[in-house]
Design an enzyme around this catalytic site. Structure first.
Site, PDB file in Angstrom:
ATOM      1  N   TYR A   1      -4.120 -30.810  -0.820  1.00  0.00           N
ATOM      2  CA  TYR A   1      -5.037 -31.650  -1.594  1.00  0.00           C
ATOM      3  C   TYR A   1      -6.303 -30.918  -2.020  1.00  0.00           C
ATOM      4  O   TYR A   1      -6.534 -29.798  -1.627  1.00  0.00           O
ATOM      5  CB  TYR A   1      -5.327 -32.970  -0.896  1.00  0.00           C
ATOM      6  CG  TYR A   1      -5.962 -33.035   0.467  1.00  0.00           C
ATOM      7  CD1 TYR A   1      -5.974 -34.259   1.135  1.00  0.00           C
ATOM      8  CD2 TYR A   1      -6.569 -31.958   1.101  1.00  0.00           C
ATOM      9  CE1 TYR A   1      -6.561 -34.401   2.393  1.00  0.00           C
ATOM     10  CE2 TYR A   1      -7.144 -32.087   2.338  1.00  0.00           C
ATOM     11  CZ  TYR A   1      -7.149 -33.304   2.987  1.00  0.00           C
ATOM     12  OH  TYR A   1      -7.734 -33.430   4.219  1.00  0.00           O
ATOM     13  N   GLU A   2      -7.066 -31.601  -2.884  1.00  0.00           N
ATOM     14  CA  GLU A   2      -8.224 -31.000  -3.575  1.00  0.00           C
ATOM     15  C   GLU A   2      -7.815 -29.776  -4.398  1.00  0.00           C
ATOM     16  O   GLU A   2      -8.551 -28.804  -4.521  1.00  0.00           O
ATOM     17  CB  GLU A   2      -9.329 -30.621  -2.582  1.00  0.00           C
ATOM     18  CG  GLU A   2      -9.964 -31.787  -1.855  1.00  0.00           C
ATOM     19  CD  GLU A   2     -10.756 -32.707  -2.776  1.00  0.00           C
ATOM     20  OE1 GLU A   2     -11.018 -32.315  -3.930  1.00  0.00           O
ATOM     21  OE2 GLU A   2     -11.093 -33.817  -2.351  1.00  0.00           O
ATOM     22  N   GLY A   3      -6.625 -29.829  -4.963  1.00  0.00           N
ATOM     23  CA  GLY A   3      -6.095 -28.716  -5.753  1.00  0.00           C
ATOM     24  C   GLY A   3      -5.261 -27.818  -4.865  1.00  0.00           C
ATOM     25  O   GLY A   3      -5.783 -27.170  -3.960  1.00  0.00           O
TER      26      GLY A   3
ATOM     27  N   ARG B   1     -14.103 -28.613  -1.846  1.00  0.00           N
ATOM     28  CA  ARG B   1     -13.091 -27.582  -1.583  1.00  0.00           C
ATOM     29  C   ARG B   1     -13.511 -26.682  -0.434  1.00  0.00           C
ATOM     30  O   ARG B   1     -12.667 -26.248   0.361  1.00  0.00           O
ATOM     31  CB  ARG B   1     -12.814 -26.797  -2.867  1.00  0.00           C
ATOM     32  CG  ARG B   1     -11.983 -27.608  -3.837  1.00  0.00           C
ATOM     33  CD  ARG B   1     -11.781 -26.980  -5.185  1.00  0.00           C
ATOM     34  NE  ARG B   1     -10.826 -27.796  -5.955  1.00  0.00           N
ATOM     35  CZ  ARG B   1     -10.624 -27.692  -7.251  1.00  0.00           C
ATOM     36  NH1 ARG B   1     -11.304 -26.786  -7.951  1.00  0.00           N
ATOM     37  NH2 ARG B   1      -9.740 -28.462  -7.863  1.00  0.00           N
TER      38      ARG B   1
END
Length: 596
Positions: free
Chosen positions: A441-443, A297
């Site tokens: 992306y990645e949350g 992140r």
């Protein structure tokens, strides 16, 4: 498009002068023998050269050509395969890898600067290398010694790439809903069956093999996220001598046609009884995957501001060259029919905003990386625990705030070009498209804000927040008598007080209103990010101010002027954010569903 030049001077300033990385590394048991000032400088210099000369020239053509799918696999754009070969020959995939398995063992503070250069040159190319590094983190932290010995050296060398397979067509944020199954084969391995989507680098023609980390559920596993396990699944089988063999029933069904990062293959991956091996404990897969999530992140945040840095460089060059109109104060280039647009306040507003956010992001990403280094390499239990806590608190801000401001900056850079910014040949519209995914992306950034507000602040009554607030308060107190910088120190103190008051307000409101956290979360993360950047700029100003008089390059004076711009033009937004948060959830939730 301007030719990319790595901002090495600013990287050195942040690393060596603001955060004194060399002193930190010398104090940590795990880095004392792996890194020194000369090595760090050599890595920065070489990374700057290879990203500018080898990778950056691929970006435009890579976007135009994109990846193509065939039944035999995925083809990356022309030039990528040769560039990747040269890239891995330099050992770049193993820069931060565990030295016990042939990695270079470099700390994240240095790795963050390298990643910025890589992503500024071309996000698509950078993703192939950085996702391999992320997969290696999870393997190194949780896999058996046998798996680490077998797979990590080849992944650090770049001969084998890595991919992370989480998302399924029906299961995105809520991973507890995944349907991919793992069944024991009776020989210590498992048969993995299921479909994953949005898998970056799931298939490509750059590396000899691709090592997938796949989330799946064992028979009888607990429901939801408590029943997820993690498996290492090579695309092609690997024998006892590390010879790559036949396909392991791992195939790419298709690739996505996307808004941006078109040279990065985003794949639908099918696992049809593929042979895999458990990484970590049964039903503990999500925890194992999250070992590298903090790193990933942060890496996504770096992707964002790296693109913003490229956009800034392009916009500055264009603004100095493009002539339109006259300066309000009189002609600057009287011998020409117009002045360069950089004389106009609105263009300056855009450029200064881009600069303030991008340089603030560089400092903040290095700050977060310093805690990752302490958490990983310190042998002091208290230092490790506090660093882990700070990483938990700051990671959602690093991912979301950096990427939100990055898109703003890329759009501002496009706007500087006017109509030309909308035309593909100048490159600015590509940066806008490429950066957009970093918010998703990645949350998603909305999920990051919920994580910060709900899990990292409200759930522990603000205890994690107090770690940050105490550090900033101590900095303010230490510099309270710095007369030259009172225009920064006092507003920083006020911003921190505002953030602390709002934090207390939401914690209290959440006890009575179940929607309070969700209603406040996005603005709270933005307020936190803005305050954190004010802290970064104050720290940079404290270092720069005493050096202005003896600096003939103008670097430190420019740093102070940018700091002043941030405090006078950007930090005041914290007032409106605070008021928005205090408005609560009632008006947000008042409209009936049927009325939408």
């Amino acid at each position: 498009m301007a030719e990319y030049q790595a901002p090495l001077r600013d990287m050195r300033f942040v690393l060596n002068e603001v955060f004194e990385a060399n002193k930190l590394w010398a104090s940590l048991a795990g880095t004392q023998d792996t890194i020194d000032p000369e090595t760090a400088e050599a890595i920065l210099e070489e990374a700057g050269k290879i990203t500018a000369s080898l990778i950056a020239p691929l970006s435009r053509e890579g976007d135009e050509e994109g990846c193509t799918w065939h039944e035999a696999g995925v083809k990356t754009p022309t030039g990528y395969k040769d560039a990747y070969k040269t890239f891995i020959e330099g050992g770049w995939c193993g820069l931060s890898g565990n030295a016990d398995y042939e990695g270079m063992g470099m700390p994240k503070m240095l790795g963050a600067q390298y990643e910025e250069m890589l992503y500024s040159a071309d996000i698509s190319f950078g993703l192939y290398a950085c996702l391999t590094s992320g997969a290696c983190l999870a393997i190194d932290a949780h896999a058996s010694e046998e798996l680490k010995t077998k797979y990590l050296p080849k992944m650090y060398s770049g001969e084998w790439a890595g991919a992370m397979d989480l998302t399924e067509p029906h299961s995105g944020t809520d991973l507890g809903m995944i349907r991919t199954k793992a069944v024991e084969n009776g020989d210590g391995s498992y048969a993995i069956t299921g479909t994953k989507i949005f898998i970056t680098g799931g298939e490509q023609d750059l590396s000899e093999n691709i090592i997938h980390l796949v989330l799946a559920k064992l028979p009888g596993a607990p429901a939801g996220s408590r029943g997820i396990s993690l498996f290492l699944v090579p695309r092609n089988s690997v024998d006892e001598n590390n010879v790559v063999g036949e396909n392991n029933n791992v195939t790419c069904g298709s690739i996505e046609h996307k808004m941006g990062i078109k040279a990065s293959a985003t794949c639908v991956m099918n696992f049809d009884g593929a042979q895999g091996w458990l990484v970590g404990e049964e039903n503990k897969g999500l925890a194992a995957m999250f070992t590298m999530m903090n790193y990933e992140r942060l890496s996504v945040g770096i992707q964002g501001f790296a693109a913003a840095e490229r956009s800034y460089q392009n916009a500055v060059e264009y603004a100095k060259d493009r002539i339109q109109g006259r300066a309000a104060t009189g002609a600057v280039q009287a011998d020409k029919e117009a002045d360069p647009i950089i004389v106009h306040p609105d263009v300056r507003r855009m450029l200064m905003t881009m600069r303030a956010y991008t340089e603030g992001s560089r400092a903040f990403s290095t700050y977060v990386a310093s805690f990752l280094d302490k958490a990983k390499y310190s042998d002091n239990a208290e230092e490790k625990a506090q660093a882990d806590a700070m990483v938990a608190l700051l990671t959602p801000i690093a991912k979301a705030y950096m990427t939100d401001r990055a898109l703003d900056s890329c759009i501002a850079g496009q706007q500087v070009f006017g109509g030309h910014g909308f035309i593909r040949e100048w490159g600015q519209e590509q940066l806008v498209r490429d950066t957009r995914i970093t918010q998703i992306y990645e949350g998603t950034n909305g999920i990051q804000s919920l994580d910060l507000m709900g899990r990292k602040v409200v759930s522990n009554g603000g205890k994690l927040y107090e770690l940050f607030a105490t550090e900033v308060s101590e900095f303010v107190e230490k510099n309270a008598d710095n007369e030259a910088l009172q225009s920064l120190i006092k507003p920083l103190a006020a911003a921190l007080e505002r953030l602390s008051d709002v934090t207390e307000f939401v914690i209290g409101a959440a006890a009575e209103d179940k929607n309070a956290i969700g209603a406040a979360s996005v603005e709270y993360l933005e307020l936190f990010g803005l305050t954190a950047y004010a802290y970064m700029w104050a720290r940079m100003a404290v270092v720069a101010e005493p050096k202005v008089a003896g600096d003939t390059s103008g670097f430190y004076a420019a740093k102070l002027k940018t700091a002043n711009f941030f405090f006078s033009r950007l930090l005041p937004r914290s007032v409106s954010l605070s008021e928005t948060i205090r408005s609560g959830s009632d008006d947000m939730m008042a409209l009936e569903v049927e009325a939408f």
